[in-house]
Design an enzyme around this catalytic site. Structure first.
Site, PDB file in Angstrom:
ATOM      1  N   THR A 120      36.187  33.624  24.860  1.00 20.72           N
ATOM      2  CA  THR A 120      36.986  32.529  24.293  1.00 20.72           C
ATOM      3  C   THR A 120      38.215  32.167  25.137  1.00 20.72           C
ATOM      4  O   THR A 120      38.911  31.200  24.836  1.00 20.72           O
ATOM      5  CB  THR A 120      37.439  32.875  22.854  1.00 20.72           C
ATOM      6  OG1 THR A 120      38.076  34.152  22.870  1.00 20.72           O
ATOM      7  CG2 THR A 120      36.249  32.911  21.909  1.00 20.72           C
ATOM      8  N   GLY A 121      38.470  32.918  26.204  1.00 18.17           N
ATOM      9  CA  GLY A 121      39.566  32.565  27.111  1.00 18.17           C
ATOM     10  C   GLY A 121      39.189  31.373  27.979  1.00 18.17           C
ATOM     11  O   GLY A 121      38.003  31.097  28.196  1.00 18.17           O
ATOM     12  N   THR A 144      39.412  30.722  31.257  1.00 17.73           N
ATOM     13  CA  THR A 144      38.667  31.026  32.489  1.00 17.73           C
ATOM     14  C   THR A 144      37.217  31.365  32.161  1.00 17.73           C
ATOM     15  O   THR A 144      36.287  30.863  32.800  1.00 17.73           O
ATOM     16  CB  THR A 144      39.317  32.206  33.242  1.00 17.73           C
ATOM     17  OG1 THR A 144      40.667  31.872  33.549  1.00 17.73           O
ATOM     18  CG2 THR A 144      38.574  32.501  34.537  1.00 17.73           C
ATOM     19  N   LYS A 201      37.096  37.210  16.831  1.00 10.12           N
ATOM     20  CA  LYS A 201      36.548  35.847  16.923  1.00 10.12           C
ATOM     21  C   LYS A 201      35.055  35.813  16.574  1.00 10.12           C
ATOM     22  O   LYS A 201      34.384  34.814  16.810  1.00 10.12           O
ATOM     23  CB  LYS A 201      36.747  35.283  18.344  1.00 10.12           C
ATOM     24  CG  LYS A 201      38.211  35.196  18.811  1.00 10.12           C
ATOM     25  CD  LYS A 201      38.929  34.005  18.210  1.00 10.12           C
ATOM     26  CE  LYS A 201      40.380  33.929  18.674  1.00 10.12           C
ATOM     27  NZ  LYS A 201      40.554  33.439  20.029  1.00 10.12           N
ATOM     28  N   ILE A 233      35.140  40.811  36.729  1.00  8.98           N
ATOM     29  CA  ILE A 233      35.755  39.802  37.599  1.00  8.98           C
ATOM     30  C   ILE A 233      37.271  40.000  37.692  1.00  8.98           C
ATOM     31  O   ILE A 233      37.890  39.679  38.705  1.00  8.98           O
ATOM     32  CB  ILE A 233      35.461  38.383  37.054  1.00  8.98           C
ATOM     33  CG1 ILE A 233      33.952  38.180  36.792  1.00  8.98           C
ATOM     34  CG2 ILE A 233      36.003  37.314  37.993  1.00  8.98           C
ATOM     35  CD1 ILE A 233      33.061  38.351  38.000  1.00  8.98           C
ATOM     36  N   TYR A 280      31.005  33.529  50.252  1.00 12.41           N
ATOM     37  CA  TYR A 280      30.598  32.124  50.159  1.00 12.41           C
ATOM     38  C   TYR A 280      30.423  31.532  51.559  1.00 12.41           C
ATOM     39  O   TYR A 280      29.490  30.764  51.808  1.00 12.41           O
ATOM     40  CB  TYR A 280      31.625  31.284  49.388  1.00 12.41           C
ATOM     41  CG  TYR A 280      32.163  31.891  48.117  1.00 12.41           C
ATOM     42  CD1 TYR A 280      31.420  32.812  47.369  1.00 12.41           C
ATOM     43  CD2 TYR A 280      33.426  31.547  47.643  1.00 12.41           C
ATOM     44  CE1 TYR A 280      31.936  33.368  46.209  1.00 12.41           C
ATOM     45  CE2 TYR A 280      33.945  32.100  46.474  1.00 12.41           C
ATOM     46  CZ  TYR A 280      33.196  33.018  45.772  1.00 12.41           C
ATOM     47  OH  TYR A 280      33.707  33.571  44.623  1.00 12.41           O
ATOM     48  N   HIS A 292      43.866  41.610  49.187  1.00  2.90           N
ATOM     49  CA  HIS A 292      43.350  42.569  48.216  1.00  2.90           C
ATOM     50  C   HIS A 292      44.204  43.832  48.168  1.00  2.90           C
ATOM     51  O   HIS A 292      44.774  44.244  49.175  1.00  2.90           O
ATOM     52  CB  HIS A 292      41.913  42.976  48.575  1.00  2.90           C
ATOM     53  CG  HIS A 292      40.921  41.888  48.346  1.00  2.90           C
ATOM     54  ND1 HIS A 292      39.750  41.793  49.061  1.00  2.90           N
ATOM     55  CD2 HIS A 292      40.908  40.840  47.485  1.00  2.90           C
ATOM     56  CE1 HIS A 292      39.071  40.733  48.647  1.00  2.90           C
ATOM     57  NE2 HIS A 292      39.755  40.148  47.694  1.00  2.90           N
TER      58      HIS A 292
END
Length: 302
Positions: A17-18, A20, A43, A96, A159, A247
């Site tokens: 529900t956030g 992001t 929730k 993540i 990527y 990082h």
């Protein structure tokens, strides 16, 4: 075949529900990922993006049969979310979240020992099996099905490598972002083993960076065990000692963890390395030609 995930993988989103998580849930659904549940305490009963929300991981698993979780929970609470997923005996948890305290992750790593749950991350882009299942934050459109496995400590360099391969007509099996934190779950060797055993994967791109000894350990494992060509790139070649580069794990300390040291070890173990990020694709092509597998890697219509 692929490693870790495929088109049948049932996924739950912790922290769905956030904002992001909502954004990336929609992206993952659009890619075709089977997201069957979300989890946010308090929730339960809501539905977001057509996905039912539950109060606990256990409840979500029992109701939907989800076997993999992806975590977008804020850093102070992320470790508890990983532990909850492990307690529910999920096959895999992909975290993540960035900026999880190191001591939290030390406790998580200890807790996971001897349990079946595989942790990927934290602070990682996720895992994607091209044209089948995307779990994380990577741009799906650059990934195309093929025969090259990708494993990386860096999201954006993943990527870059994938985009170069696709542009050259070379598709991928699975791309795994193991994350840039000093204490993480799945490491290079875990992923290399999976690629080595996967019939569809014919070559591997491994992207490391300064800090720690994970790349050196992987190089020794490659030399002793790997039956497929591996090419590498090490980020942070211009980094001064003691300066953290992006990082939390990317820091040269005590003279250890330099790019020079890592590149030297990789080369001595038979891994060709690209000098710059822009040469990752061409380095893979060179290694594939030497191994006589280049033609078999051309799976993408340019």
């Amino acid at each position: 075949m692929s490693v870790f995930i495929d088109k049948n993988t049932k996924v739950m989103v912790q922290g769905i529900t956030g904002s992001t998580a909502l954004f990336h849930t929609k992206q993952m659904l659009d890619y075709g990922t089977k997201i069957v549940a979300g989890v946010t305490p308090g929730k339960g009963g809501q539905v977001v993006e057509g996905v039912p929300v539950f109060n606990t991981v256990e409840e979500a698993k029992n109701e939907t049969g989800a076997t993999v979780s992806v975590i977008y929970v804020p850093a102070p609470f992320a470790a508890d979310s990983i532990l909850e997923a492990a307690d529910a005996d999920l096959d895999m948890v992909i975290c993540i979240t960035e900026h999880i305290p190191v001591l939290d992750m030390v406790k998580v790593k200890r807790y996971l020992q001897g349990r079946k749950t595989r942790l990927v991350g934290p602070n990682c882009p996720g895992v994607i099996t091209a044209d089948e299942c995307k779990i994380g934050i990577m741009p799906g459109y650059i990934h195309k099905k093929g025969h090259v496995g990708v494993v990386s400590r860096s999201g954006t360099l993943t990527y870059e490598a994938v985009h170069q391969l696709t542009e050259e007509g070379i598709g991928q099996t699975t791309a795994v972002g193991i994350g840039g934190d000093p204490v993480n779950g799945t490491n290079f060797i875990d992923v290399l083993k999976a690629f080595n055993e996967d019939d569809e994967t014919k070559a591997v791109v491994m992207i490391g960076e300064i800090g720690g000894t994970a790349e050196e350990e992987a190089a020794e494992w490659i030399k002793a065990n790997m039956t497929k060509p591996v090419v590498g790139f090490i980020g942070g070649q211009t980094a001064p000692p003691g300066k953290r580069m992006g990082h939390a794990g990317a820091i040269i300390s005590g003279g250890k963890g330099t790019a020079e040291e890592k590149i030297k070890t990789l080369n001595s173990c038979g891994v060709k390395t690209a000098a710059t990020p822009s040469e990752i694709g061409s380095t893979l092509i060179e290694a594939a030609k030497e191994a006589g597998i280049y033609e078999s890697l051309l799976t993408v219509n340019k």
